[in-house]
Scaffold this active site. Structure first.
Site, PDB file in Angstrom:
ATOM      1  N   ASP A 191      14.405   4.895  15.675  1.00 45.32           N
ATOM      2  CA  ASP A 191      15.311   3.753  15.859  1.00 45.32           C
ATOM      3  C   ASP A 191      15.124   3.086  17.216  1.00 45.32           C
ATOM      4  O   ASP A 191      16.082   2.720  17.893  1.00 45.32           O
ATOM      5  CB  ASP A 191      16.777   4.164  15.668  1.00 45.32           C
ATOM      6  CG  ASP A 191      17.694   2.949  15.496  1.00 45.32           C
ATOM      7  OD1 ASP A 191      17.184   1.868  15.137  1.00 45.32           O
ATOM      8  OD2 ASP A 191      18.908   3.076  15.724  1.00 45.32           O
ATOM      9  N   HIS A 227      17.009  -0.974  14.581  1.00 45.98           N
ATOM     10  CA  HIS A 227      17.925  -1.587  13.614  1.00 45.98           C
ATOM     11  C   HIS A 227      18.537  -2.887  14.128  1.00 45.98           C
ATOM     12  O   HIS A 227      19.031  -3.683  13.346  1.00 45.98           O
ATOM     13  CB  HIS A 227      19.017  -0.597  13.179  1.00 45.98           C
ATOM     14  CG  HIS A 227      20.132  -0.400  14.155  1.00 45.98           C
ATOM     15  ND1 HIS A 227      20.250   0.719  14.956  1.00 45.98           N
ATOM     16  CD2 HIS A 227      21.217  -1.168  14.442  1.00 45.98           C
ATOM     17  CE1 HIS A 227      21.340   0.627  15.685  1.00 45.98           C
ATOM     18  NE2 HIS A 227      21.940  -0.503  15.405  1.00 45.98           N
ATOM     19  N   SER A 281      24.634  -1.426  20.364  1.00 48.04           N
ATOM     20  CA  SER A 281      23.374  -0.804  19.954  1.00 48.04           C
ATOM     21  C   SER A 281      22.209  -1.327  20.782  1.00 48.04           C
ATOM     22  O   SER A 281      22.030  -2.538  20.923  1.00 48.04           O
ATOM     23  CB  SER A 281      23.103  -1.082  18.471  1.00 48.04           C
ATOM     24  OG  SER A 281      24.020  -0.416  17.647  1.00 48.04           O
TER      25      SER A 281
END
Length: 294
Positions: A67, A35, A149
């Site tokens: 992911d 992402h 992230s």
């Protein structure tokens, strides 16, 4: 540890549109979240190393289902992070999250492992249909914020035990509330190797659809993943699983919901033989199955 964690910048038309973190797993490859990269092309993504040098990258592969994505750096040698097996991670052990929260490169926050095998679901959006991401994650109290992230969750020895991927919040813009989630390092290594080698990942599957259930085991009620359908010819069909069976554990790890079972299976390699503890008509039985590729 810090030289192995990089900042990832994504642009569109020459304008920054997103940022995150990444972790060098060998001298030329960086793992980050899918992402973070999104639908960007090679020319839209760059990384900033710990010496502040900006390096162009190519995208070796991305896998929205887990992911995870891998970036390739050709013009310099990276400092790979030592990787520990997440199978040895224990609740309560101290950990550090390293990344680029809010553009603050090299930020380190500390906490503990709050829980293991925490089923986490998200929907990765792109130009195509949304893809459901389900992970049996490591939960941590180390503060994680936007930009973390794709960064590293490490143990007390500075070894990678997970890739930070998401947080629980009280609402839009609330930031960290001390509940963060990381993709376990064993799953990261398995998927990254496939992305580097093939540009795509293959996911294990049993060949069933499941729903949240509650199994009646004698006088006890226990949460489960209930089999809703079985694909003919699938590993589940060959093993004798039936509609209405309640799966309460896989290889000794409790499966308390549909998401829990899906996340656990996706974290296992294709071809692995697993033992499922099943409740059928109030009685326990063990079913063995060999996971197939999706």
């Amino acid at each position: 540890m810090s030289p192995s964690v990089v900042s990832v910048e994504v642009s569109s038309g020459g304008h920054p549109v997103g940022e995150g973190s990444g972790v060098a797993v060998d001298e030329h490859h960086i793992v980050t979240n899918a992402h973070v990269v999104g639908d960007a092309t090679h020319s839209d993504v760059s990384v900033t190393l710990s010496d502040n040098s900006v390096q162009p990258v190519t995208i070796a592969g991305r896998d929205p289902i887990t992911d995870l994505a891998v970036l390739t750096v050709q013009d310099t040698k990276l400092t790979p992070i030592p990787i520990a097996t997440s199978a040895e991670v224990r609740t309560g052990q101290p950990v550090m999250a390293v990344g680029n929260p809010l553009g603050l490169a090299g930020t380190v926050t500390t906490g503990i492992v709050s829980a293991l095998n925490r089923p986490v679901a998200a929907s990765e959006q792109g130009t195509g249909p949304s893809v459901a991401t389900v992970t049996n994650a490591i939960q941590t109290s180390a503060p994680i914020n936007p930009g973390n992230s794709g960064g590293a969750l490490v143990n007390g020895c500075g070894e990678l035990i997970g890739i930070n991927s998401s947080i629980a919040t009280l609402g839009p813009g609330s930031g960290s509330i001390g509940i963060g989630f990381a993709i376990p390092s064993d799953e990261v290594s398995m998927v990254a190797q496939q992305l580097i080698r093939d540009g795509r990942a293959h996911h294990a599957q049993l060949g069933i659809s499941v729903a949240d259930g509650i199994a009646a085991r004698g006088t006890q009620q226990i949460r489960s993943a209930m089999v809703a359908s079985v694909v003919v010819g699938s590993p589940a069909h060959k093993s004798g699983l039936q509609v209405g069976d309640h799966i309460i554990s896989i290889d000794g790890v409790a499966t308390t919901s549909a998401l829990s079972l899906v996340g656990h299976v996706r974290g296992l390699p294709v071809g692995k033989s697993v033992n499922l503890l099943v409740v059928r008509d109030g009685r326990e039985l063990t079913v063995s199955a060999t996971l197939a590729s999706d």
